[in-house]
Every structure is written in C-alpha cells, then in structure tokens.
Design an enzyme around this catalytic site. Structure first.
Site, PDB file in Angstrom:
ATOM      1  CD  GLU A 175      -3.109   2.062  -2.760  1.00 16.66           C
ATOM      2  OE1 GLU A 175      -4.432   2.056  -2.658  1.00 16.66           O
ATOM      3  OE2 GLU A 175      -2.170   2.631  -2.044  1.00 16.66           O
TER       4      GLU A 175
ATOM      5  CG  ASP B 132      -2.032   0.965   1.408  1.00 17.34           C
ATOM      6  OD1 ASP B 132      -2.941   0.591   0.673  1.00 17.34           O
ATOM      7  OD2 ASP B 132      -1.998   1.878   1.829  1.00 17.34           O
TER       8      ASP B 132
HETATM    9  C1  LIG Z   1      -2.353   5.979  -0.547  1.00 17.28           C
HETATM   10  C2  LIG Z   1      -2.744   5.671   0.677  1.00 17.28           C
HETATM   11  O1  LIG Z   1      -3.659   6.386   1.214  1.00 17.28           O
HETATM   12  N1  LIG Z   1      -2.159   4.671   1.396  1.00 17.28           N
HETATM   13  C3  LIG Z   1      -2.378   4.226   2.733  1.00 17.28           C
HETATM   14  C4  LIG Z   1      -1.420   4.724   3.671  1.00 17.28           C
HETATM   15  O2  LIG Z   1      -1.932   4.911   5.032  1.00 17.28           O
HETATM   16  C5  LIG Z   1      -2.984   5.380   5.076  1.00 17.28           C
HETATM   17  C6  LIG Z   1      -3.506   5.650   6.249  1.00 17.28           C
HETATM   18  O3  LIG Z   1      -3.525   4.499   7.285  1.00 17.28           O
HETATM   19  C7  LIG Z   1      -4.189   4.897   4.357  1.00 17.28           C
HETATM   20  O4  LIG Z   1      -5.527   5.430   4.647  1.00 17.28           O
HETATM   21  C8  LIG Z   1      -3.744   4.674   3.023  1.00 17.28           C
HETATM   22  O5  LIG Z   1      -4.862   3.913   2.247  1.00 17.28           O
END
Ligand SMILES: CC(=O)N[C@H]1CO[C@H](CO)[C@@H](O)[C@@H]1O
Ligand SMILES: *[C@@H]1O[C@H](CO)[C@@H](O)[C@H](O)[C@H]1NC(C)=O
Ligand SMILES: *[C@@H]1O[C@H](CO)[C@@H](O)[C@H](O)[C@H]1NC(C)=O
Ligand SMILES: *[C@@H]1O[C@H](CO)[C@@H](O)[C@H](O)[C@H]1NC(C)=O
Ligand SMILES: *[C@@H]1O[C@H](CO)[C@@H](O)[C@H](O)[C@H]1NC(C)=O
Ligand SMILES: *[C@@H]1O[C@H](CO)[C@@H](O)[C@H](O)[C@H]1NC(C)=O
Length: 585
Positions: free
Chosen positions: A301, A224
């Site tokens: 991602e 992520d």
């Molecule tokens: C791209 C993105 O938003 N990635 C994650 C990183 O952390 C945040 C907060 O925990 C998430 O909301 C996101 O999805």
C-alpha cells in the site's frame, strides 16, 4: 541483420510460452479483503473474530476468491484500530488466539484459499517491548527508533524539536520522552513511534517477523504505508534534521499544525523505500525456494506518485511487490467521472507497467464509502462487472460482492477517531464507520453477525429481506451475478489471457477481450443516465453477428444465454453487460 531477426523470433517464442504456461495462484487472482471486526462474531461479544471468519470461509471460497487478506489482527492497544502494533507475533485477544489463526490458515489451505496478513511496518506501538527497551537505552535497542536531543532556540534559549516535521495526525512529529531525555519521531500518532530502518538490526528483526508467519503457513503480506518507512538522515553540517518547506499555496492548507501545510520532501517516498521492498521480496522468494512452498506474495500500500508505484514492481535488477495496490480508480473515479475516465485509468496502468508483471484493480476498501453508496445502488453490479472483467488481479472489499451499501451510524454510536474528532453536525463527512458496519448474513438477530445485544458498530441497514441467505435463495441477485463473473475470470481464456480493446462514447465504455483460444467477449458499462444503442460490428471490426448474454446488471431485463443484436445493442442507463461471441456452427 540475421542475428537480430533470430533474436526477435526468440523473444516472440518466449512470450508465447509465457502466456500458455500454467498461471501461478495469484497471477489472475481474485483477492478478498476481510475486515475482521465486522465479518462474523463467533463468541457473542459483538466483535467479529478469527473463528467467525473460519466458519464463513466456505462462503469466501464459494464466491470464487483465491486470496484473502485480513485487516490487522495483531496485538494492539487499539489507538488506531490495530494499525498500532505492540506485538507482531501475537493476535489481539478480541479477535482470538494464535491457535485460532493457525486453525484459520489450515482451513483456508484445505479449501485452496491463500491467506494474507496485514503487516504494519511503519511504526510500532509505544507499548511494544522494543520501544520500552529503547527508552531504557538498552544498547541493542537504543537506535531502533529515531531519537534526537532537539535543538536550542537561539531567541528563547529553550529546547525545541530537531525539525519542523508535522505528524499526519497534526502537530509536531517529535515527542519529548522524559525518561530517555530525548525526542522521538512519530509520523502518525504519539503512541506510534517510527522505526529506524537505517538500523540493520531493525531490518533483520522485521524480516524475522515475516519468517515467523511464513513458518506458520501464511501466504503473503499486505504491507502498509510503505512511503513512510524512511526519513532524511541527520544533516552533518547542522547536526539535526532538515526542515521541510511550506507548500507554495498555503490557502489550500492554511493551518501550520496540519500535515498538509508542508511539502514532504524529507519524510515521504525517499528512494530508500524501494530497497526495503526489494529485500522483503527476497525474504519471501527465499522462503519459497528453501521450503518448496506456493509463492508467497507481497501486496504493498503506497499513496505515492505513479512512477514510484511502477518502481515498486522492481527496478529491472530486483523484483519488488507482486501487487503494488492500484488505488487510482478508487481515488479518482466518482459520480461525475466520464466513460473516458474509466478507460483512461485502465490504460494508464496497462500501458505503463513493466513487462512480465500483472495489473491489479481496487475499487473499494475500509477507508472509502462502499461502491453501492459511492456510485449508487443501481450501479452496484456495473462496478463489479467492470472490476472482474479487467486483465490482471481484482481486489474486492467484503460486502461489495452483494451490493452492500453503507450502514447508518449515529453520532452516539460512532467509534472511528476521524468521526469522533469532528462534531455531531459534520462527523458523517469524516466517518469511516458506515463502510465498516457488520456483514448481513441472514434475517436473524443482528443479521446473523452476532448474538450480542450490542455490536461494536450497529447493523446499519435493514437486513430482513436483503442478506446473503436471501441473495442465494433468489432466482437472480447481486451475489449470483458476482459468482458468474468470478467463474468467467477463472475459466474463460478471454479473461485469463485476452487483450483489452476499448471504445468509448458519451456515458458508455465497451471493451472486447479476446484470446488465442475460447470465445471473444464484449463488456459494456453504461455509466451514464441515458440509453445508448451500440453497433459492435462497427466498434470491433465485425466481431460477430451472434452474441449472447453471459451476465448483466440485476435490473437489465435480460436473461443469461439470451441472444442479442450485435449491430444494435441497447444498453440501459447504469447497467453493465458481459456478452459472448457464439461459435459459428
Ligand atoms: C498510509 C498509512 O496511513 N499507513 C498506516 C501507518 O500507520 C498509521 C497509524 O497507525 C495508520 O493509520 C496508517 O493506515
Ligand atoms: C524560536 O522560538 C520562537 C518563539 O517560540 C519561534 O517563533 C521561532 O520560530 C523559533 N525559532 C526557530 C528557528 O525555530
Ligand atoms: C545511553 O547510552 C549511551 C551509551 O552508553 C550513553 O552515552 C548515554 O548517556 C545514555 N543515555 C542515558 C539517558 O542514559
Ligand atoms: C524476478 O522475477 C522473474 C520472474 O519470476 C524471475 O525470472 C527473475 O529471476 C527474478 N529476479 C530476481 C533477481 O529474483
Ligand atoms: C451517485 O449517483 C447515483 C445515481 O444517480 C446516486 O444514486 C448516488 O446517490 C450518487 N452518489 C453520490 C455519492 O452522490
Ligand atoms: C464489416 O462488414 C461490413 C458489411 O459486410 C463491410 O462493409 C466492412 O468492410 C467490414 N469491416 C471490416 C473491418 O471487416
């Protein structure tokens, strides 16, 4: 001269070998994103869980998937629905136990499915032991996060954050910690401190998290928020971090407390992010080699530039992500898109990706309205036909295989922080709850999702007649069309190896897929609202006089196997079709 010719021949030979070789499990993979809270509740608490998923894995197999990725299930205080992890090696109790996860892995493998976990490396929860020990100034953990004394404001004489960086959730990205007497950086919520990837111990600890799950049989990771892994380092000249410039045209984001107010040249997509992806790839490749397992895959991602996405694949020396998620279509296509837009996004990726990698296509996920709501229920099959017939890897968000629409969630029932931060008159614009409502399995209580009296989100739509069981029982259904598509993708050379040759007109896109063996196929998606008559012999060099329907949108009026006229094919509005060239005998 001679040498050069031979060189070219060798390259051509090598490519033929490649295309004839056995495909690795993920290379033409069909991936399914499961949102665990909403898939199936096995213990009656109103929240989906791992055993629920286990009970339904036969279904996932039956619809033709070979990879499954689970949205976050690790232990978390749930400040951000599992994207704030407090222990990377434990399962969040409401989803089950580590034993349940091991049972799920076993069941998946017994069915030939590969299971992928969501890995959130951009930060931990502030409740994570690492952060607690970092606050305590414990020597090994002292620099696991990004700490700074702050700077003294010359005018006021007061201490203030070391830079002007803003959190994605608004306001300063720096939070003062009383105990440690320093600021820490959080690019997301205050409860989500950013890890310091310039510290080799952090890198190694994260590698160990990957190895921990690889040792338990996990087949890969969906990583992520990759662009947020690195921020600019301290500027030795000033002893602090560089301020980010304000955007050129502030009218698009006037509030200085909003993340969009700054141009993120020091906190987003720094070149260091690629090295970390390449070294994670090394970890999974090493694991495969040393333990003689199936390929372990990385899905990444990253909302970043197209050039950066291509670099995620590798830089010519290092391999990187197997699947850098392609969100272009999800982000760019909407009800106003033309057929040329659809074609453009296919070609944009296919024509620009490096040699030897696979394209991937994502149309929906847990952060976007479901396809049938975004493009209209009458286009539900068309979107699946499009996704499943493109070259490479397809990713389906659970529910879209049977045309599930967004559920209705009232203001009182809303739980998404994005909705709750709004108000009753505007929350629907921000809420992601509608695309997260429970799965509709059958016509029993709560659509068979849960026996609880109250589910975490309401079963948001009528399910008495439209549910998985009913779609299996019907002569034809969205689900049956989807199953035909996934089977084609797996077995037809045109779809496993074929090229993509397209023709575009007002409202419609047609493409031929043809391989060195098997029958050529033609796909038509009539996105527009009027009927069109197409002559495939003109569009695709006399492809054949004999065409038959393999599958088409539910409302098309055509039967599978029915012959159609290649020189005057009528495509109805909102319909998609897959046609096969019949052999000449
Ligand atoms: C791209 C993105 O938003 N990635 C994650 C990183 O952390 C945040 C907060 O925990 C998430 O909301 C996101 O999805
Ligand atoms: C110092 O503090 C004042 C008052 O809060 C503020 O307006 C100013 O921008 C600060 N200076 C710097 C360099 O941040
Ligand atoms: C943290 O440890 C360092 C190194 O031992 C020391 O210099 C510093 O004063 C400590 N900070 C606190 C708040 O104890
Ligand atoms: C990258 O992947 C290709 C294809 O699988 C492989 O041949 C090559 O050896 C890999 N390179 C590295 C540095 O691992
Ligand atoms: C998109 O268009 C379809 C068909 O006209 C319609 O049913 C659907 O509601 C529209 N969706 C949006 C989000 O406007
Ligand atoms: C297709 O067939 C027509 C009619 O037989 C012929 O005139 C035309 O040249 C053919 N086109 C191609 C590209 O072969």
């Amino acid at each position: 001269m001679m040498g050069k010719t031979i060189g070219l021949l060798l390259i051509a030979f090598a490519l033929c070998q490649l295309s004839r070789g056995e495909r690795d499990w993920w290379e033409n993979g069909n991936f399914y994103q499961i949102y665990p809270r909403s898939f199936k509740d096995s213990n009656g608490d109103g929240i989906g869980d791992l055993i629920g998923i286990l009970e339904k894995l036969d279904y996932v197999k039956d619809i033709g998937m070979n990879g499954v990725w689970l949205s976050p299930i690790f232990q978390s205080p749930m400040a951000d629905f599992g994207y704030d992890i407090s222990d990377y090696t434990k399962v969040q109790p409401e989803y089950g136990t580590s034993e349940d996860l091991l049972a799920l892995i076993d069941k998946a493998h017994s069915l030939g499915l590969h299971l992928i976990l969501d890995f959130v490396p951009n930060h931990t929860s502030d409740e994570h032991e690492w952060f607690q020990r970092s606050i305590a100034n414990d020597s090994y953990y002292r620099d696991f996060y990004i700490w700074h004394d702050g700077v003294i404001n010359a005018t006021t004489g007061k201490r203030q954050p070391p830079s002007n960086w803003i959190s994605q959730f608004r306001y300063s990205a720096w939070e003062w910690n009383e105990q440690r007497q320093q600021y820490y950086l959080h690019q997301f919520g205050v409860k989500q401190p950013d890890l310091n990837y310039r510290n080799p111990n952090v890198v190694e600890e994260m590698n160990n998290v990957l190895r921990y799950w690889l040792a338990r049989g996990i087949d890969g990771f969906r990583i992520d928020a990759v662009p947020f892994l690195f921020e600019a380092d301290i500027d030795p000249a000033t002893g602090t971090y560089p301020d980010e410039p304000v955007i050129a045209d502030t009218s698009s984001c006037p509030d200085p407390d909003d993340w969009c107010h700054l141009n993120h040249i020091y906190t987003n997509s720094l070149p260091e992010i690629f090295n970390i992806v390449y070294q994670w790839r090394k970890v999974v490749d090493e694991w495969k080699r040393e333990h003689n397992t199936d390929t372990k895959v990385l899905l990444t991602e990253a909302y970043t530039s197209f050039e950066n996405l291509m670099r995620m694949y590798g830089d010519g020396v290092h391999n990187g992500s197997h699947i850098p998620f392609n969100f272009e279509m999800m982000a760019e296509l909407n009800n106003k898109s033309t057929a040329s837009d659809y074609d453009y996004y296919v070609r944009h990726w296919l024509d620009n990706m490096p040699a030897g990698v696979y394209a991937n296509w994502v149309l929906g996920n847990h952060d976007n309205p479901r396809l049938a709501s975004r493009f209209g229920a009458q286009r539900a099959d068309l979107m699946n036909i499009f996704l499943q017939t493109l070259p490479g890897i397809a990713v389906t968000y659970n529910g879209e295989e049977y045309g599930l629409e967004d559920g209705y969630v009232s203001w009182e029932e809303s739980v998404d922080p994005q909705a709750c931060n709004a108000d009753p008159s505007t929350y629907l614009k921000y809420s992601r709850d509608p695309e997260r409502t429970p799965f509709l399995w059958d016509n029993t209580k709560n659509a068979g999702f849960s026996t609880a009296d109250r589910t975490w989100l309401p079963v948001g739509q009528s399910y008495e007649t439209n549910n998985i069981e009913a779609q299996y029982a019907a002569d034809n259904s969205h689900l049956k069309i989807f199953k035909t598509l996934t089977k084609l993708r797996k077995s037809e050379p045109a779809f496993t190896d074929g090229d993509y040759k397209s023709a575009v007109g007002d409202g419609w896109l047609a493409y031929a897929r043809k391989a060195s063996s098997g029958s050529p196929h033609i796909v038509i998606v009539n996105i527009g609202d009027s009927k069109v008559t197409l002559n495939f012999n003109e569009l695709f060099d006399n492809i054949s006089a004999n065409l038959e329907v393999v599958t088409s949108s539910l409302q098309s009026g055509l039967a599978n196997g029915q012959s159609v006229d290649a020189s005057a094919f009528e495509a109805q509005p909102y319909n998609g079709y897959v046609l096969r060239v019949k052999s000449e005998e």
